[in-house]
Design an enzyme around this catalytic site. Structure first.
Site, PDB file in Angstrom:
ATOM      1  N   THR A  65     -21.520  61.629  44.558  1.00  0.00           N
ATOM      2  CA  THR A  65     -20.422  60.945  43.886  1.00  0.00           C
ATOM      3  C   THR A  65     -19.773  59.909  44.793  1.00  0.00           C
ATOM      4  O   THR A  65     -19.252  58.889  44.321  1.00  0.00           O
ATOM      5  CB  THR A  65     -19.373  61.989  43.430  1.00  0.00           C
ATOM      6  OG1 THR A  65     -19.997  62.833  42.472  1.00  0.00           O
ATOM      7  CG2 THR A  65     -18.158  61.342  42.802  1.00  0.00           C
ATOM      8  N   ASP A  67     -22.021  68.936  45.558  1.00  0.00           N
ATOM      9  CA  ASP A  67     -22.553  70.149  44.930  1.00  0.00           C
ATOM     10  C   ASP A  67     -23.333  71.059  45.871  1.00  0.00           C
ATOM     11  O   ASP A  67     -23.245  72.281  45.757  1.00  0.00           O
ATOM     12  CB  ASP A  67     -23.457  69.774  43.744  1.00  0.00           C
ATOM     13  CG  ASP A  67     -22.644  69.322  42.535  1.00  0.00           C
ATOM     14  OD1 ASP A  67     -21.439  69.632  42.477  1.00  0.00           O
ATOM     15  OD2 ASP A  67     -23.211  68.652  41.660  1.00  0.00           O
TER      16      ASP A  67
HETATM   17  N1  ASP Z   1     -23.159  65.940  41.391  1.00  0.00           N
HETATM   18  C1  ASP Z   1     -22.551  65.263  42.518  1.00  0.00           C
HETATM   19  C2  ASP Z   1     -23.415  65.527  43.747  1.00  0.00           C
HETATM   20  O1  ASP Z   1     -23.347  66.574  44.304  1.00  0.00           O
HETATM   21  C3  ASP Z   1     -21.181  65.735  42.708  1.00  0.00           C
HETATM   22  C4  ASP Z   1     -20.440  65.117  43.866  1.00  0.00           C
HETATM   23  O2  ASP Z   1     -20.985  64.436  44.721  1.00  0.00           O
HETATM   24  O3  ASP Z   1     -19.223  65.350  43.924  1.00  0.00           O
HETATM   25  O4  ASP Z   1     -24.149  64.680  44.133  1.00  0.00           O
END
Ligand code: ASP
Length: 330
Positions: A18, A97
């Site tokens: 993210t 994650d």
């Molecule tokens: N789904 C994303 C990831 O882990 C969530 C994040 O980065 O906060 O890449």
């Protein structure tokens, strides 16, 4: 209180997440992770412009899709960067994650020489309230400070807190302050380029020297996680045992059970776990409860994963089996 003093190169390795995400609609909730490359992330932080920083794109993914291929590339890049005398530490931008799994992987494999700092974000880079630039600035600051203090170790810097890589875990699925230490306190706080260590906090150096040798490994031994819950029986375990013959290198090698409470499981699960153990599968008990883990007791007949979450325990068991020289859960 300490200023970030050390000069020398900090290598910022991008893996996606993210922190590199961009909204598709203008709303923070609608975004694609892993859209900006790491040079763009560094360029978005004005205070980094005057510092010796090198950017390296190692991967570009949503960390929910993390796997050995990406870890292997990261392990190789880290091995090369940490060996350079001009590099004082490495910062890794990561998805939130599976950051806790990568932190344990690197804790087990990295040499105990230099700081390795993971960071992430809960809002995409396109958000007007993006948390990534601050987290990245803090992470570089902590890398320089730690190098200056002679501290090696894998840590995570998020929302102004420095967590030991062995403790850090995602504890909230949406909050901007999403991480905690599973009951452990942070090692330090960081704000406006200042690192404030917490009294008595101990930086545990990484355990390994194995970055180089592990980077040649085509895959990790298969370790699966199963959960004990109401109506749990051994069907999943038996299905896993039946899927690959003993001669197949993809066969089941380890099982982490996310147990109830302090390491218990449904009585209907036990016969299948005994069958797995007789077939040579290593079974560890962890807890599905958020805090406390499973402590070992003198009369244990099944090994325990200590404070590790099931996902962290899976990484540790897989590496233990791959190295054939157990680091173990402790
Ligand atoms: N789904 C994303 C990831 O882990 C969530 C994040 O980065 O906060 O890449």
């Amino acid at each position: 209180m300490h200023d970030a003093l050390a000069s020398g190169v900090v290598v910022v390795m991008g893996t996606g997440g993210t922190i590199a995400g961009v909204s598709t609609t203008g709303r923070d909730q609608d975004y694609l992770a892993a859209q900006l490359d790491v040079t763009q992330l560094v360029a978005a932080v004005p205070t980094l412009a005057t510092q010796p920083i090198e950017s390296l794109q190692v991967a570009q993914l949503d960390s929910k899709d993390m796997g050995w291929d990406v870890w292997r590339a990261l392990v190789q890049a880290l091995s090369e960067a940490l060996a350079r005398p001009d590099v004082l530490g490495v910062v890794i931008t990561h998805g939130s994650d599976t950051l806790d799994e990568t932190a344990w992987l690197l804790h087990l494999l990295a040499p105990p020489l230099k700081p390795v700092v993971l960071t992430a974000a809960m809002r995409p880079a396109s958000s007007v309230e993006a948390d990534g630039p601050r987290n990245l600035a803090d992470a570089v600051c902590v890398a320089r400070w730690a190098a200056d203090q002679g501290l090696a170790g894998v840590v995570a810097v998020l929302e102004g807190k420095v967590w030991a890589g062995t403790d850090v875990r995602k504890a909230h699925s949406r909050d901007i302050d999403a991480f905690d230490g599973g009951g452990a306190e942070p090692l330090a706080l960081v704000s406006d380029g200042q690192v404030m260590p917490i009294a008595d906090a101990v930086w545990v150096p990484p355990r390994g020297q194995w970055l180089q040798s592990m980077s040649a490994l085509p895959h990790l031994p298969r370790v699966e996680i199963i959960t004990s819950h109401a109506d749990a029986d051994g069907a999943v375990v038996d299905a896993l045992l039946a899927t690959w013959p003993a001669s197949d290198e993809r066969r089941l090698r380890g099982l982490v059970v996310a147990c109830t409470g302090h390491g218990t499981w449904h009585r209907e699960l036990e016969p299948a776990l005994l069958r797995a153990r007789r077939a040579g599968v290593v079974v560890w008990r962890s807890s599905r409860v958020a805090r406390g883990g499973v402590e070992s007791r003198p009369d244990d007949t099944w090994p325990v994963a200590g404070r590790l979450t099931p996902a962290q325990a899976r990484v540790v068991l897989a590496i233990t089996l791959a190295l054939r020289a157990p680091p173990g859960p402790g």
